[in-house]
Design an enzyme around this catalytic site. Sequence first.
Site, PDB file in Angstrom:
ATOM      1  N   ARG A  98      -9.218   9.025  14.966  1.00 27.24           N
ATOM      2  CA  ARG A  98      -8.383   9.560  13.882  1.00 27.24           C
ATOM      3  C   ARG A  98      -9.043  10.755  13.201  1.00 27.24           C
ATOM      4  NH1 ARG A  98      -8.230   8.013   7.866  1.00 27.24           N
ATOM      5  NH2 ARG A  98     -10.403   7.637   8.380  1.00 27.24           N
ATOM      6  N   LYS A 145      -0.228  -9.415  -0.686  1.00 29.53           N
ATOM      7  CA  LYS A 145      -0.994 -10.646  -0.529  1.00 29.53           C
ATOM      8  C   LYS A 145      -1.869 -10.951  -1.751  1.00 29.53           C
ATOM      9  CE  LYS A 145      -4.702 -11.176   2.786  1.00 29.53           C
ATOM     10  NZ  LYS A 145      -5.008 -10.960   4.190  1.00 29.53           N
ATOM     11  N   GLY A 179       0.864  -1.186   0.000  1.00 28.10           N
ATOM     12  CA  GLY A 179       0.000   0.000   0.000  1.00 28.10           C
ATOM     13  C   GLY A 179       0.900   1.235   0.000  1.00 28.10           C
ATOM     14  N   ARG A 222     -17.333  12.053  13.027  1.00 28.09           N
ATOM     15  CA  ARG A 222     -17.717  10.726  12.539  1.00 28.09           C
ATOM     16  C   ARG A 222     -18.311   9.816  13.602  1.00 28.09           C
ATOM     17  NH1 ARG A 222     -12.765   8.766   8.628  1.00 28.09           N
ATOM     18  NH2 ARG A 222     -13.336  10.195   6.973  1.00 28.09           N
ATOM     19  N   GLU A 244      -1.201   1.779   8.642  1.00 31.12           N
ATOM     20  CA  GLU A 244      -2.352   1.391   9.471  1.00 31.12           C
ATOM     21  C   GLU A 244      -2.060   0.207  10.395  1.00 31.12           C
ATOM     22  OE1 GLU A 244      -5.995   1.443   7.244  1.00 31.12           O
ATOM     23  OE2 GLU A 244      -7.131   0.515   8.882  1.00 31.12           O
ATOM     24  N   GLU A 275     -12.618  18.906   5.748  1.00 33.36           N
ATOM     25  CA  GLU A 275     -13.364  17.763   6.278  1.00 33.36           C
ATOM     26  C   GLU A 275     -13.618  17.963   7.759  1.00 33.36           C
ATOM     27  OE1 GLU A 275     -11.056  14.323   5.114  1.00 33.36           O
ATOM     28  OE2 GLU A 275     -12.241  14.077   3.296  1.00 33.36           O
ATOM     29  N   ALA A 318       2.085   3.086   2.491  1.00 31.56           N
ATOM     30  CA  ALA A 318       3.184   3.067   3.470  1.00 31.56           C
ATOM     31  C   ALA A 318       4.314   2.171   2.966  1.00 31.56           C
ATOM     32  CB  ALA A 318       2.668   2.584   4.823  1.00 31.56           C
ATOM     33  N   HIS A 337     -16.929   4.203   9.853  1.00 34.16           N
ATOM     34  CA  HIS A 337     -17.350   5.276   8.958  1.00 34.16           C
ATOM     35  C   HIS A 337     -18.875   5.291   8.975  1.00 34.16           C
ATOM     36  CE1 HIS A 337     -17.848   7.905   5.576  1.00 34.16           C
ATOM     37  NE2 HIS A 337     -16.562   8.169   5.644  1.00 34.16           N
ATOM     38  N   HIS A 381     -13.933   0.910   9.581  1.00 38.63           N
ATOM     39  CA  HIS A 381     -13.227   1.687   8.563  1.00 38.63           C
ATOM     40  C   HIS A 381     -11.724   1.761   8.793  1.00 38.63           C
ATOM     41  CE1 HIS A 381     -12.710   4.574   5.454  1.00 38.63           C
ATOM     42  NE2 HIS A 381     -12.425   5.584   6.255  1.00 38.63           N
TER      43      HIS A 381
HETATM   44  C1  FAD Z   1     -12.673   3.143   1.405  1.00 36.60           C
HETATM   45  C2  FAD Z   1     -11.594   3.844   2.169  1.00 36.60           C
HETATM   46  C3  FAD Z   1     -11.436   5.214   2.045  1.00 36.60           C
HETATM   47  C4  FAD Z   1     -10.415   5.868   2.743  1.00 36.60           C
HETATM   48  N1  FAD Z   1     -10.227   7.210   2.556  1.00 36.60           N
HETATM   49  C5  FAD Z   1      -9.165   7.814   3.143  1.00 36.60           C
HETATM   50  C6  FAD Z   1      -8.853   9.170   2.864  1.00 36.60           C
HETATM   51  O1  FAD Z   1      -9.508   9.823   2.063  1.00 36.60           O
HETATM   52  N2  FAD Z   1      -7.782   9.728   3.489  1.00 36.60           N
HETATM   53  C7  FAD Z   1      -6.998   9.044   4.375  1.00 36.60           C
HETATM   54  O2  FAD Z   1      -6.032   9.594   4.918  1.00 36.60           O
HETATM   55  N3  FAD Z   1      -7.274   7.747   4.644  1.00 36.60           N
HETATM   56  C8  FAD Z   1      -8.308   7.111   4.049  1.00 36.60           C
HETATM   57  N4  FAD Z   1      -8.567   5.801   4.310  1.00 36.60           N
HETATM   58  C9  FAD Z   1      -7.628   5.068   5.170  1.00 36.60           C
HETATM   59  C10 FAD Z   1      -6.340   4.801   4.394  1.00 36.60           C
HETATM   60  O3  FAD Z   1      -6.651   4.430   3.082  1.00 36.60           O
HETATM   61  C11 FAD Z   1      -5.510   3.701   5.015  1.00 36.60           C
HETATM   62  O4  FAD Z   1      -5.368   3.907   6.383  1.00 36.60           O
HETATM   63  C12 FAD Z   1      -4.123   3.646   4.401  1.00 36.60           C
HETATM   64  O5  FAD Z   1      -4.230   3.601   3.011  1.00 36.60           O
HETATM   65  C13 FAD Z   1      -3.354   2.448   4.887  1.00 36.60           C
HETATM   66  O6  FAD Z   1      -2.194   2.317   4.116  1.00 36.60           O
HETATM   67  P1  FAD Z   1      -1.192   1.143   4.416  1.00 36.60           P
HETATM   68  O7  FAD Z   1      -0.107   1.234   3.400  1.00 36.60           O
HETATM   69  O8  FAD Z   1      -0.832   1.142   5.833  1.00 36.60           O
HETATM   70  O9  FAD Z   1      -2.060  -0.194   4.174  1.00 36.60           O
HETATM   71  P2  FAD Z   1      -2.803  -0.700   2.863  1.00 36.60           P
HETATM   72  O10 FAD Z   1      -2.907   0.356   1.859  1.00 36.60           O
HETATM   73  O11 FAD Z   1      -4.053  -1.368   3.278  1.00 36.60           O
HETATM   74  O12 FAD Z   1      -1.801  -1.807   2.291  1.00 36.60           O
HETATM   75  C14 FAD Z   1      -1.662  -3.048   2.948  1.00 36.60           C
HETATM   76  C15 FAD Z   1      -0.778  -3.954   2.102  1.00 36.60           C
HETATM   77  O13 FAD Z   1      -0.404  -5.084   2.888  1.00 36.60           O
HETATM   78  C16 FAD Z   1      -0.569  -6.269   2.142  1.00 36.60           C
HETATM   79  N5  FAD Z   1      -0.784  -7.403   3.054  1.00 36.60           N
HETATM   80  C17 FAD Z   1      -1.707  -7.531   4.041  1.00 36.60           C
HETATM   81  N6  FAD Z   1      -1.558  -8.737   4.636  1.00 36.60           N
HETATM   82  C18 FAD Z   1      -0.545  -9.366   4.013  1.00 36.60           C
HETATM   83  C19 FAD Z   1       0.058 -10.648   4.141  1.00 36.60           C
HETATM   84  N7  FAD Z   1      -0.349 -11.557   5.038  1.00 36.60           N
HETATM   85  N8  FAD Z   1       1.072 -10.968   3.298  1.00 36.60           N
HETATM   86  C20 FAD Z   1       1.499 -10.103   2.346  1.00 36.60           C
HETATM   87  N9  FAD Z   1       0.954  -8.871   2.175  1.00 36.60           N
HETATM   88  C21 FAD Z   1      -0.048  -8.520   3.004  1.00 36.60           C
HETATM   89  C22 FAD Z   1      -1.749  -5.980   1.243  1.00 36.60           C
HETATM   90  O14 FAD Z   1      -1.733  -6.877   0.150  1.00 36.60           O
HETATM   91  C23 FAD Z   1      -1.467  -4.524   0.863  1.00 36.60           C
HETATM   92  O15 FAD Z   1      -0.541  -4.498  -0.197  1.00 36.60           O
HETATM   93  C24 FAD Z   1      -9.577   5.134   3.621  1.00 36.60           C
HETATM   94  C25 FAD Z   1      -9.752   3.759   3.758  1.00 36.60           C
HETATM   95  C26 FAD Z   1     -10.733   3.108   3.029  1.00 36.60           C
HETATM   96  C27 FAD Z   1     -10.884   1.617   3.179  1.00 36.60           C
END
Ligand code: FAD
Length: 549
Positions: free
Chosen positions: A384, A48, A27, A288, A373, A126, A29, A242, A349
Amino acid sequence: MIPRYLVPFHPKRVPHYHVDLLVIGGGLAGLRAALAAAPEQSVLVITKDSIRQSNSNYAQGGIASVLAPEDRFEDHVADTLTAGGTLCHPEVAERVVREAPQRIAELIAWGTHFDEEDGQLLLGREGGHSARRIVHALGDATGREVMRVVIERARAAPNLQIWERAFTIDLLTQEGTCRGALIWNQQHGKTLIWAKQTILCTGGAGQVYRETTNPAVATGDGQAVALRAGAELRDMEFMQFHPTVLYIAGSSRSLITEAMRGEGAWLVDRNGYRFMQDYDPRLELAPRDVVSQAIVAQMEKTRAANVFLDLSHLDAKYVRQRFPGIAATCAEFGIDIARQRIPVRPGAHYMIGGVTVDLDGRVDIPGLWGAGEVTSSGLHGANRLASNSLLEGLVYGAQVGELASNAAREIPDDFRALSLDNATPDAGGEPLDLADIRNALKSLMWRAAGVRRDGATLAEAIESVESWCLYVLSRQFADPEGWELQNMLTVSWMMLRAALLREESRGVHLRTDFPKLDEPHWRRHIGFRRSADGQLREGTEAPGAKGGS
Ligand SMILES: Cc1cc2nc3c(=O)[nH]c(=O)nc-3n(C[C@H](O)[C@H](O)[C@H](O)COP(=O)(O)OP(=O)(O)OC[C@H]3O[C@@H](n4cnc5c(N)ncnc54)[C@H](O)[C@@H]3O)c2cc1C
């Protein structure tokens, strides 16, 4: 009893792979971390599912940053602390907020097209923000645009490899140090990845609930693998709901952005009554958690499965133009958002709690870092602030990528496999209907640890989860369906237990039997850790930034 490893593995019988940096999760991060590595280092990113399946990709509203001349860092920090309350760590908020403009500028330099008007970034506002400071893209598809750019950049980096559809089963540890991970994919089965430094970026856990905005990948795997490896997890009771998630039988649970309420949409019940006036003077623009709680109360009052968003009093052309993604999704189900009411209800959410990291993003296991996250950095406290999570992923991703890369540089190459103690229990027995247990768990979590909680229901739910854990955690499974369920049960147990222990209402955690904030008594994090004998130990700790440079 939590096993150390979910499956057995013998170093002589599995393929091995050696890298400088292993990034688990692709993702925002994870990719930002990977892109911060030194170009001469080998970096492997594991996802994954396909790399497009992440919470980041589905983010709608945008990313918060002080960019307008009249806005101030102090105000963004103050808004973050007001939303999260006294469990926030102010040093973390300060660092994240001050670094935001630089991270946004970098995304733009890499090719991200944020929405503009007359050559100026369009800044949205927001709930909880005291100024216009949300950059967004493609109207309501910010995540898609930002991920397009970072995925393209990651694919073009010669030192970086991405393995999609590779499931991380467990982190490898030797004498308390993280050495990489055990992963599984369809072609090669189990594979040992040996890494000088490992960065955990696996995102959230919304899938433990029946109603969630999160895609299928968000099953809390990262939180569970870190726990099994010996890391501390904290704040697991804080799941943000949410308020407005599309509720149409058979449709995916798409989030309906709060920008819609910002543009003037009303919340009405099945009788067309605009009910927010009974709950909060800020009406639809209340925070929220307040809106989620009001919706659940109104659904109970009117014995309805959902409420509605109503935009029919607004300019139809503007509505369709401003929310093209939601308009298209609803149109598939015969709903014209400019004229008809949109059925919605709250959904899980954002997972506020997670793996404890210090100010730099270090987990308390040497060789392991975390961002996004999956972690609990202290930025969000008990609630948050909207659009602060993509920002957290960007800032911590860049930071841990650089620091882990520096740390890896200090470690000489060593292409040996280490011998690890990996005795894994297998109780055996009749095949289990895993889908049945998974569905039962999701419904139970929705009932017991949803928007409103109470002690008796939480205690009963813990009993059920413990009884499932007894026969699911003591087995060995051969593919992700089983491992995911084991992770979901582990994470759910911690969420329920923390929610039961916290006898107060704070931020997103509402206890109907303890409706008041109990400050200063509960101004504490609730933490969990697996001890060497496989038992879970729990404890509490006052907030405060841990270490870091
Ligand atoms: C619908 C929606 C709308 C949102 N809107 C906003 C917004 O407008 N602004 C904002 O700031 N936040 C928003 N958020 C929250 C935000 O999107 C997330 O908190 C953030 O993107 C998390 O990023 P991340 O890189 O930590 O995790 P993610 O983007 O969820 O990435 C997780 C990664 O880990 C991998 N993974 C998980 N488990 C495994 C495993 N066992 N083995 C290998 N890989 C694995 C997945 O495949 C994925 O690639 C929203 C969330 C959602 C669901």
